[in-house]
Scaffold this active site. Structure first.
Site, PDB file in Angstrom:
ATOM      1  N   LYS A  66       0.816  -1.226   0.000  1.00  0.00           N
ATOM      2  CA  LYS A  66       0.000   0.000   0.000  1.00  0.00           C
ATOM      3  C   LYS A  66       0.844   1.267   0.000  1.00  0.00           C
ATOM      4  O   LYS A  66       0.298   2.373  -0.108  1.00  0.00           O
ATOM      5  CB  LYS A  66      -0.945   0.000   1.196  1.00  0.00           C
TER       6      LYS A  66
ATOM      7  N   ASP B 153      -3.109 -28.872 -50.245  1.00  0.00           N
ATOM      8  CA  ASP B 153      -1.836 -28.406 -49.713  1.00  0.00           C
ATOM      9  C   ASP B 153      -0.766 -29.399 -50.166  1.00  0.00           C
ATOM     10  O   ASP B 153      -1.081 -30.498 -50.641  1.00  0.00           O
ATOM     11  CB  ASP B 153      -1.939 -28.350 -48.184  1.00  0.00           C
ATOM     12  N   TYR B 154       0.516 -29.041 -50.016  1.00  0.00           N
ATOM     13  CA  TYR B 154       1.562 -29.976 -50.421  1.00  0.00           C
ATOM     14  C   TYR B 154       2.196 -30.674 -49.214  1.00  0.00           C
ATOM     15  O   TYR B 154       1.961 -31.839 -48.965  1.00  0.00           O
ATOM     16  CB  TYR B 154       2.634 -29.269 -51.261  1.00  0.00           C
ATOM     17  N   ASP B 155       3.016 -29.940 -48.439  1.00  0.00           N
ATOM     18  CA  ASP B 155       3.727 -30.561 -47.316  1.00  0.00           C
ATOM     19  C   ASP B 155       2.758 -31.037 -46.249  1.00  0.00           C
ATOM     20  O   ASP B 155       1.937 -30.270 -45.740  1.00  0.00           O
ATOM     21  CB  ASP B 155       4.721 -29.564 -46.710  1.00  0.00           C
TER      22      ASP B 155
ATOM     23  N   ASP C 223      -3.120 -29.779 -43.789  1.00  0.00           N
ATOM     24  CA  ASP C 223      -2.727 -30.396 -42.516  1.00  0.00           C
ATOM     25  C   ASP C 223      -2.407 -29.428 -41.394  1.00  0.00           C
ATOM     26  O   ASP C 223      -2.301 -29.838 -40.238  1.00  0.00           O
ATOM     27  CB  ASP C 223      -1.504 -31.284 -42.738  1.00  0.00           C
TER      28      ASP C 223
END
Length: 593
Positions: free
Chosen positions: A82, A299-301, A484
């Site tokens: 305080k 998607d690819y990877d 993914d």
């Protein structure tokens, strides 16, 4: 308070590795809202207490006791946080620096006993009070009147009403509603200034108070002098601002805003990513066979090819290339690969497939069938790359096995080859570093991938590409979209929203997840003031964006497929465990004529 909210979000990122925004934390696919809800007081009750018949006689007796002297009031619990010691030292500094106020100003400090062993603190306070009174007091005048006791309610409100200055010097405080009560009590009396520690939770709301650092004794002393010599006009102006805030942000307003946000967040739980059902090959092939015009997005990877330790090793398999070419040969199909890879890699691995559309770097570049690459971000400022590169270099030097991948529109930091635990720890630190120093200042966003962090321009994502493609073939009656990771959720979210708009219009059953609303600021300041007597509103106005109308077919079928475990939270409506199952799906569909 806002500071606590930011600390919670920052800690969630650094300790738990959660992705976060200014309004919440993504924890295992669920958005946990973090809002700022500073509490208020019951203004009507405080006002009623001030008007009790027992209060006025006490006000009169206090004024008579300290007649011809200015009164500074301090009321705190006996606790080191305080700042009572700091207050006393600051008052001593005031008496030293402004000798003209000696014998003219008294500090009445009331300290309420609390649970715990505070004997040392109480002794130190008493010693400090005795020292100051001995130094600046006399037989006729005592500068500090210290009371270590509980006082009744009437005395408390009498003190707040009679004060010329309110002095609160907490070194750390949650809210400190004493400041609110002081403002209400002063409304019909002298409207004395409030000196408030910048370390209290209320400091962010009460900007019209004289804000001080309790450790800066000279600064607090100057604030006391400024408050005592303040003109009536300035007192009036400051008090009106403070009073307006306290009376509009009451306890009822706090309860209303908090419960409203709680209800809103609860309702949004059903609109957030859910666990998808397992992909049924027979169901999918049957729908594919029925369709007259199809759109296939991959998607690819991690989808068409498995995730590998070295990104350059994720070359497409012969089976996948053969199936993809057969699908592209079907005149009913439009096939796209939407990847985070750069243009050169996609051209090298997939460029020989005829009739295949390509998108590189998460939607920054597009290559339509038979055309050259189109730069979507040509006009986007890329000056942020230098700062991001410096941060990534810093963590690369300190994380063995990590490396940086530079793309034309983004930068990715990979830690797949680093020590598992240390790499994860460094990624959290790097993410927090980026969020505090880059994302908050520049128009970019962080993508948390599988053992990588990617920084890219904001509002450029796979969902934008999916929207652009669907707009060109808006009459398709069958769509497959497979991915993914988080970057693919943008596609799932858009397609689910577009599909929802069609099914809502036609009255058919929705088989895809609904649209997640845009996050709204969860600060109490963004909500309209509520009257103390107003009931809590049971309904909440959601902030969902309008559903897209790019899909023109009256009854399309949508298969958003995510690759991942059973418990994965996603906007997709179907799920497979591995990328090999996606390739098997391609091979199955390629046999359908």
């Amino acid at each position: 308070t806002f500071a606590y909210t930011r600390h919670f979000i920052s800690s969630s990122t650094r300790v738990l590795g959660c992705e976060s925004t200014l309004t919440g934390v993504n924890f295992n696919g669920q958005i946990v809202s973090a809002g700022t809800f500073p509490i208020g007081i019951d203004v009507e009750r405080v006002y009623t207490y001030c008007k009790q018949p027992q209060v006025q006689p006490k006000i009169s007796s206090i004024r008579e006791m300290y007649q011809n002297r200015r009164i500074i009031i301090g009321r705190d619990k006996l606790d080191a946080t305080k700042g009572i010691i700091q207050k006393l030292h600051a008052f001593e500094k005031f008496l030293h620096d402004y000798p003209e106020w000696r014998n003219k100003v008294v500090l009445i400090q009331v300290t309420t006993p609390t649970h715990g062993d505070h004997g040392k603190l109480e002794s130190k306070i008493s010693e400090t009070v005795s020292h100051i009174n001995g130094m600046y007091g006399s037989l006729e005048f005592t500068p500090i009147h210290y009371f270590h006791q509980d006082i009744d309610r009437d005395e408390y409100y009498a003190l707040l009403s009679v004060a010329d200055v309110g002095l609160i010097t907490s070194v750390r405080d949650g809210m400190n509603t004493t400041s609110f009560e002081y403002i209400i009590c002063q409304h019909e009396t002298s409207r004395g200034p409030l000196i408030l520690s910048e370390f209290t939770g209320t400091a962010g709301s009460l900007s019209a108070a004289l804000l001080v650092n309790p450790w800066d004794y000279a600064g607090v002393a100057k604030a006391i002098n400024d408050a005592l010599v303040m003109s009536p006009e300035e007192k009036q102006t400051r008090h009106e601002q403070l009073y307006k805030h306290v009376t509009s942000h009451t306890a009822a307003f706090w309860a209303h805003s908090f419960v409203t946000q709680l209800v809103s967040t609860s309702e949004q739980q059903s609109l957030q990513p859910q666990s998808a059902q397992e992909l049924n090959l027979q169901e999918t092939s049957s729908a594919y066979n029925r369709a007259q015009k199809r759109l296939l997005l991959f998607d690819y990877d991690g989808t068409l090819a498995p995730i590998v330790s070295v990104p350059s090793d994720a070359k497409p398999s012969a089976a996948m290339l053969e199936a993809l070419q057969k699908l592209c040969n079907d005149p009913k199909n439009q096939v796209w690969v939407i990847s985070g890879r750069d243009q050169e890699t996609l051209d090298s691995w997939l460029g020989d497939i005829k009739n295949l559309g390509l998108s590189a770097e998460h939607g920054c570049y597009i290559k339509q069938t038979g055309n050259s690459w189109e730069n979507i971000v040509e006009q986007v400022d890329m000056s942020w790359k230098e700062e991001v590169s410096k941060i990534f270099n810093y963590y690369t030097e300190r994380t063995q096995g990590s490396f940086i991948e530079y793309k034309k529109s983004s930068i990715t930091w990979h830690y797949r080859l680093a020590d598992v635990e240390y790499g994860k720890f460094q990624a959290k630190e790097c993410q927090n570093h980026l969020e505090n120093n880059i994302v908050s200042k520049l128009p970019v966003e962080i993508l948390v991938g599988k053992k990588n962090l990617e920084v890219r321009p904001i509002d450029i994502n796979k969902g934008v590409v999916a929207k652009r493609i669907l707009k060109d073939v808006s009459d398709v009656d069958f769509v497959i979209c497979a991915g993914d990771d988080k970057t693919d959720e943008d596609m799932f979210r858009f397609l689910s929203a577009a599909h929802l708009s069609i099914t809502m219009t036609s009255g058919t059953t929705v088989c895809s997840p609904p649209l997640t609303p845009l996050p709204s600021a969860s600060s109490s300041s963004s909500l309209p003031p509520s009257n103390n007597k107003s009931p809590l509103s049971p309904s909440v106005v959601m902030t969902s964006p309008p559903l897209p109308d790019t899909w023109k077919h009256p009854n399309p079928e949508l298969f958003c497929i995510t690759v991942g475990p059973d418990n994965k939270k996603t906007m997709a409506n179907r799920r497979v465990k591995t990328s090999h199952e996606i390739v098997e799906l391609l091979e199955l569909l390629s046999t359908i004529v």
